[in-house]
Design a protein around this motif. Sequence first.
Motif, PDB file in Angstrom:
ATOM      1  N   GLU A  69       0.794  -1.223   0.000  1.00  0.00           N
ATOM      2  CA  GLU A  69       0.000   0.000   0.000  1.00  0.00           C
ATOM      3  C   GLU A  69       0.831   1.281   0.000  1.00  0.00           C
ATOM      4  N   SER A  70       2.042   1.223   0.514  1.00  0.00           N
ATOM      5  CA  SER A  70       2.814   2.455   0.697  1.00  0.00           C
ATOM      6  C   SER A  70       3.730   2.795  -0.480  1.00  0.00           C
ATOM      7  N   LEU A  71       3.702   2.001  -1.518  1.00  0.00           N
ATOM      8  CA  LEU A  71       4.646   2.189  -2.625  1.00  0.00           C
ATOM      9  C   LEU A  71       4.326   3.417  -3.473  1.00  0.00           C
ATOM     10  N   GLN A  72       5.378   4.049  -3.979  1.00  0.00           N
ATOM     11  CA  GLN A  72       5.254   5.151  -4.929  1.00  0.00           C
ATOM     12  C   GLN A  72       5.755   4.655  -6.280  1.00  0.00           C
ATOM     13  N   TYR A  73       4.831   4.479  -7.215  1.00  0.00           N
ATOM     14  CA  TYR A  73       5.204   3.930  -8.522  1.00  0.00           C
ATOM     15  C   TYR A  73       5.827   5.008  -9.405  1.00  0.00           C
ATOM     16  N   VAL A  74       6.963   4.675  -9.985  1.00  0.00           N
ATOM     17  CA  VAL A  74       7.628   5.592 -10.918  1.00  0.00           C
ATOM     18  C   VAL A  74       7.536   5.062 -12.344  1.00  0.00           C
ATOM     19  N   GLN A  75       7.032   3.836 -12.474  1.00  0.00           N
ATOM     20  CA  GLN A  75       6.848   3.228 -13.802  1.00  0.00           C
ATOM     21  C   GLN A  75       5.799   2.123 -13.712  1.00  0.00           C
ATOM     22  N   GLY A  76       4.840   2.116 -14.626  1.00  0.00           N
ATOM     23  CA  GLY A  76       3.831   1.077 -14.646  1.00  0.00           C
ATOM     24  C   GLY A  76       2.681   1.320 -13.686  1.00  0.00           C
ATOM     25  N   GLU A  77       1.729   0.391 -13.694  1.00  0.00           N
ATOM     26  CA  GLU A  77       0.531   0.488 -12.867  1.00  0.00           C
ATOM     27  C   GLU A  77       0.719  -0.232 -11.532  1.00  0.00           C
ATOM     28  N   PRO A  78       0.061   0.253 -10.481  1.00  0.00           N
ATOM     29  CA  PRO A  78       0.163  -0.387  -9.161  1.00  0.00           C
ATOM     30  C   PRO A  78      -0.274  -1.852  -9.199  1.00  0.00           C
ATOM     31  N   LEU A  79       0.422  -2.650  -8.412  1.00  0.00           N
ATOM     32  CA  LEU A  79       0.133  -4.075  -8.344  1.00  0.00           C
ATOM     33  C   LEU A  79      -0.870  -4.346  -7.224  1.00  0.00           C
ATOM     34  N   GLU A  80      -1.841  -5.197  -7.509  1.00  0.00           N
ATOM     35  CA  GLU A  80      -2.839  -5.588  -6.505  1.00  0.00           C
ATOM     36  C   GLU A  80      -2.656  -7.068  -6.204  1.00  0.00           C
ATOM     37  N   LEU A  81      -2.338  -7.375  -4.964  1.00  0.00           N
ATOM     38  CA  LEU A  81      -2.125  -8.763  -4.560  1.00  0.00           C
ATOM     39  C   LEU A  81      -3.440  -9.425  -4.173  1.00  0.00           C
ATOM     40  N   GLY A  82      -3.523 -10.736  -4.377  1.00  0.00           N
ATOM     41  CA  GLY A  82      -4.733 -11.468  -4.033  1.00  0.00           C
ATOM     42  C   GLY A  82      -5.906 -11.132  -4.920  1.00  0.00           C
ATOM     43  N   ASN A  83      -5.615 -10.745  -6.164  1.00  0.00           N
ATOM     44  CA  ASN A  83      -6.663 -10.325  -7.104  1.00  0.00           C
ATOM     45  C   ASN A  83      -7.044 -11.422  -8.096  1.00  0.00           C
ATOM     46  N   GLY A  84      -6.696 -12.671  -7.751  1.00  0.00           N
ATOM     47  CA  GLY A  84      -6.995 -13.779  -8.646  1.00  0.00           C
ATOM     48  C   GLY A  84      -5.926 -14.004  -9.698  1.00  0.00           C
ATOM     49  N   LYS A  85      -4.824 -13.235  -9.594  1.00  0.00           N
ATOM     50  CA  LYS A  85      -3.718 -13.380 -10.545  1.00  0.00           C
ATOM     51  C   LYS A  85      -2.414 -13.613  -9.791  1.00  0.00           C
ATOM     52  N   VAL A  86      -1.460 -14.203 -10.504  1.00  0.00           N
ATOM     53  CA  VAL A  86      -0.136 -14.427  -9.936  1.00  0.00           C
ATOM     54  C   VAL A  86       0.674 -13.136 -10.057  1.00  0.00           C
ATOM     55  N   ASN A  87       1.428 -12.811  -9.015  1.00  0.00           N
ATOM     56  CA  ASN A  87       2.247 -11.598  -9.028  1.00  0.00           C
ATOM     57  C   ASN A  87       3.661 -11.889  -8.546  1.00  0.00           C
ATOM     58  N   VAL A  88       4.609 -11.146  -9.084  1.00  0.00           N
ATOM     59  CA  VAL A  88       6.011 -11.261  -8.682  1.00  0.00           C
ATOM     60  C   VAL A  88       6.450  -9.928  -8.074  1.00  0.00           C
ATOM     61  N   VAL A  89       6.900  -9.988  -6.835  1.00  0.00           N
ATOM     62  CA  VAL A  89       7.403  -8.798  -6.139  1.00  0.00           C
ATOM     63  C   VAL A  89       8.905  -8.997  -5.954  1.00  0.00           C
ATOM     64  N   GLU A  90       9.686  -8.064  -6.496  1.00  0.00           N
ATOM     65  CA  GLU A  90      11.147  -8.198  -6.404  1.00  0.00           C
ATOM     66  C   GLU A  90      11.743  -6.955  -5.773  1.00  0.00           C
ATOM     67  N   PHE A  91      12.682  -7.162  -4.841  1.00  0.00           N
ATOM     68  CA  PHE A  91      13.345  -6.046  -4.164  1.00  0.00           C
ATOM     69  C   PHE A  91      14.761  -5.897  -4.709  1.00  0.00           C
ATOM     70  N   TRP A  92      15.142  -4.660  -4.994  1.00  0.00           N
ATOM     71  CA  TRP A  92      16.421  -4.400  -5.659  1.00  0.00           C
ATOM     72  C   TRP A  92      16.912  -2.997  -5.313  1.00  0.00           C
ATOM     73  N   ALA A  93      18.067  -2.616  -5.867  1.00  0.00           N
ATOM     74  CA  ALA A  93      18.596  -1.260  -5.700  1.00  0.00           C
ATOM     75  C   ALA A  93      19.577  -0.964  -6.829  1.00  0.00           C
ATOM     76  N   THR A  94      19.736   0.301  -7.143  1.00  0.00           N
ATOM     77  CA  THR A  94      20.626   0.689  -8.238  1.00  0.00           C
ATOM     78  C   THR A  94      22.089   0.441  -7.895  1.00  0.00           C
ATOM     79  N   TRP A  95      22.429   0.428  -6.588  1.00  0.00           N
ATOM     80  CA  TRP A  95      23.823   0.242  -6.170  1.00  0.00           C
ATOM     81  C   TRP A  95      24.218  -1.227  -6.053  1.00  0.00           C
ATOM     82  N   CYS A  96      23.283  -2.129  -6.339  1.00  0.00           N
ATOM     83  CA  CYS A  96      23.496  -3.569  -6.164  1.00  0.00           C
ATOM     84  C   CYS A  96      23.831  -4.245  -7.500  1.00  0.00           C
ATOM     85  N   PRO A  97      25.096  -4.647  -7.735  1.00  0.00           N
ATOM     86  CA  PRO A  97      25.473  -5.291  -9.005  1.00  0.00           C
ATOM     87  C   PRO A  97      24.649  -6.535  -9.354  1.00  0.00           C
TER      88      PRO A  97
END
Length: 202
Positions: A69-97
């Motif tokens: 709920e707290s995410l600020q999207y900078v690209q694409g549409e917000p993701l809704e979990l438990g909406n009858g579809k499969v979703n992939v949530v990935e955590f990353w950073a620009t400084w991480c090779p």
Amino acid sequence: RRSSVAKMQMQGIMLALVSVYGMQMICKYLNLDPTVAMGLQVGAALILPRFAAKFLTKTVAGEKAPPLESLQYVQGEPLELGNGKVNVVEFWATWCPPCKTSIPHLNDMYLKYKEKGVGFVGVTGETPEAIKPFLAKTPAFTYPCACDPGNKSISAYGVSGIPAAFVVGKDGTVLWQGHPMQGLDEAVKKALTAEPSATKQD
């Protein structure tokens, strides 16, 4: 207060330093050749923190996925979990090779599965001001991307190292978690055919 991202960096540095020091003491005790000792210390700094991270990582597979709920999207549409579809949530950073290495693979999966209704989002604890220039220079990153103010989602998912991916089933249950380059594709395939409330995958 330090952010979760800063804590992850500090944990990695501390584990690496402890690993090097410990290996240094062992090499000194065994009176090993300096070249061999140096190789072992470098190996310890690279390998042992990753091994230890497995024991420090919180397991949420099999549980209800924390909301995004707290995410600020900078690209694409917000993701809704438990909406009858499969979703992939990935955590990353620009400084991480390793995160940067995973982007083309994640993008290929996004393009492969979006017609089947699978949602993707890359979540970072960085600011939109830091992320937007990175996205502009990274044409391979076309899937949705969001910033996590206060690192609320990073903490909720128990992320202690990145990149970290989570496959959320149709009913909002986390079915799999792990490195996006190691088993994510197979996990998504299984999630697409799994019944709601399926148990976690190995």
